[in-house]
Design a protein around this motif. Structure first.
Motif: not given
Length: 553
Positions: A1-18, A191-192, A197-200, A295-298
């Motif tokens: 549940m609290n795992a980080l996204l895998p290493p991604l370029r910034p745009s990929e990280a934003a899209l993956a978070y969404h 918010e978190a 995780e949706r808090a951002f 929520w480290p993904v935030i």
């Protein structure tokens, strides 16, 4: 549940978070499994040891009507302590205290998801009569400014230069016009704590509401608002958010927006140099001493969407639209201070007059005025409206393309059987289209996480953003698109209040289930915010108390 996204370029990280934080009919985004309201984080940040300046209260004496505020017809007020105080009172100040049994909570002028208020405001002042030069933090609970930074002496300041250090003029303009900036930041944990995780997303929507709130408040003073093209790191450095020692053990703040303010018709102030001398004062208070979740993904999406380059926004040219015909003469301050988020609506007898509905929709077009001229970007968020109870307008699904040229893209992206009819009698300049005539109360309620406020209202809406191409080109636009949606929400809040109705923002919705219903495939368009407007049902058990009891103007 609290795992980080895998290493991604910034745009990929934003899209993956969404994608990762979408709700669906099959399950919700990761969030806390339980809430203990007795341990809710402190809703107010302050800096222990920072000198305080009490601000006057003047909103009730403001002689500006709501039509004057939205039309831009207010003579400019001086940029002095009284003006700064009124700006803050109408944008970030308390509107009232509420109480139900033993529970007591504050309401603020700027709405927030769950009334959690992650947004903090800082004043950067130079040469303002009655206010010391430097950086100040606003404490809405007390309507005071905390002096966080004092520049080194009244006449000089050490600043960085290519050759090391140079000496320039004082923090504010010597002998010139006063200099006023606002910096806004977010405390994501507020918010978190409730939304996980949706808090951002919700923090960014809150910033849009806050930006529009600042623009409306500035309009009451006859001031303009301009979004400064500053990097996230520069904003943090200017207001001390990068000072580790000042936040030892306390929740950090994320830099978001830098705003320049000036009287209408005058020049915008020059941004003061970043001072390396001077004195920082105060330490941030701890808001939550025993957080139960992380929520480290935030943090990851926050870093990925920081503004790395101070590049200009879109070349915005306001469309040639007729001036709005705003009905009524309600005082602007009473609308701003009286705004409330409706908790439920009275479905029976909640029909909205057609002219009121068209006026609310017309207010969402990006005119050269409050609030949308503060955005700095072309309109990229386009409402889909679920019309339930509007006199003289057939129930059904409607669309409001807010940018010239986007209609063809929406037609291609949405279902092929949508009709795109212009309702009879709609003003020529208002690009509202009926997509399908139907009773859509059940659909609106279902896709808005089964919430009755989406179906019992006069109308509800889903805000479709032009999404993946913009975010892929610049991940910072992920934030900015949410700000635009929040600005639309703030406009609806105030316009509805002035018309005798109430609005409510809806952050919980089933993202892809809505997209599927609309025929959307891929991520070129994404729904990023829902909203609803109707006749509010008032809970008489809740009592209302003054925002600042015992304090006069």
């Amino acid at each position: 549940m609290n795992a980080l996204l895998p290493p991604l370029r910034p745009s990929e990280a934003a899209l993956a978070y969404h994608a990762r934080t979408k709700h669906s009919l099959k399950g919700y985004a990761a969030g806390p499994e339980t809430l203990d309201w007795d341990t809710q984080p402190n809703p107010f940040r302050d800096y222990e040891g920072a000198p305080r300046t009490a601000l006057p209260l003047a909103a009730e004496a403001l002689g500006v009507s709501f039509p004057q505020m939205v039309s831009g017809g207010v003579a400019p007020a001086p940029v002095d302590l009284a003006g700064v105080a009124l700006l803050l009172e109408l944008s970030f100040g308390l509107a009232a205290w509420k109480q139900l049994g033993p529970d007591r909570w504050a309401l603020r002028c700027n709405p927030s998801s769950g009334n959690l208020h992650p947004t903090e405001a800082y004043v950067i002042a130079g040469g303002i009569a009655g206010l010391a030069d430097g950086v100040h933090h606003y404490v809405s609970r007390d309507h005071v400014l905390e002096h966080r930074f004092a520049p080194p002496g009244p006449d000089v300041v050490a600043v960085a230069s290519a050759s090391g250090f140079a000496i320039e003029n004082r923090f504010g303009p010597a002998g010139g016009a006063p200099s006023l900036f606002l910096a806004l930041s977010s405390i994501h944990w507020r918010e978190a704590w409730k939304y996980g995780e949706r808090a951002f997303r919700y923090c960014q929507l809150d910033l849009g509401h806050a930006l529009a709130g600042v623009r409306y408040a500035a309009a009451c003073l006859g001031w303009t608002v301009h979004l400064v093209e500053a990097t996230s790191a520069d904003i943090a450095r200017r207001v001390g958010l990068d000072r580790d020692g000042d936040f030892a053990g306390a929740e950090r703040e994320d830099p978001d927006i830098l705003i320049a303010l000036a009287p209408a018709g005058g020049d915008l102030p020059a941004l003061p140099p970043v001072a390396f001398g001077g004195r920082w004062m105060g330490r941030a208070n701890v808001l939550d001493r025993h957080p139960l979740y992380r929520w480290p993904v935030i943090d990851q999406v926050s870093l990925a969407t920081h503004r790395a380059r101070a590049v200009a926004g879109d070349a915005v040219s306001a469309p040639a639209l007729p001036a709005r015909a705003v009905v009524g003469d309600a005082p602007a301050a009473s609308v701003i201070l009286g705004r409330r988020s409706a908790q439920r609506f009275t479905a029976k007898g909640s029909a909205m007059p057609r002219e009121v509905f068209l006026g609310l929709v017309d207010a969402l077009l990006p005119r050269d005025g409050a609030p949308f001229d503060a955005s700095g970007f072309e309109a990229r968020v386009h409402p889909l409206l679920f019309v339930h109870r509007v006199e003289g307008l057939a129930p059904g699904l409607y669309a409001l393309p807010r940018r010239a040229g986007v209609t063809a893209d929406l037609k291609a992206a949405l279902r092929s059987d949508f009709t795109w009819e212009t309702p009879e009698g709609v003003p020529e300049h208002l690009p509202i289209y009926r997509l399908v005539e139907t009773d859509c109360r059940g659909i609106a309620r279902t896709v808005s996480c089964h919430q009755a406020i989406a179906s019992d209202s006069s109308f509800a809406l889903a805000m479709l953003a032009e999404f993946e191409p913009l975010v892929s080109a610049d991940p910072w636009r992920y934030r900015q698109l949410h700000w635009e949606a929040g600005m639309i929400g703030q406009s609806l809040y105030l316009e509805a209040e002035a018309a005798g109705f109430r609005g409510t923002g809806i952050g919980c919705f089933f993202d892809d289930d809505l997209h599927q219903l609309m025929g959307l495939e891929g991520a070129a368009f994404q729904s990023i915010y829902h909203f609803t407007v109707g006749r509010a049902a008032v809970d008489d058990r809740i009592t209302t108390e003054p925002a600042y009891p015992g304090r006069g103007a």
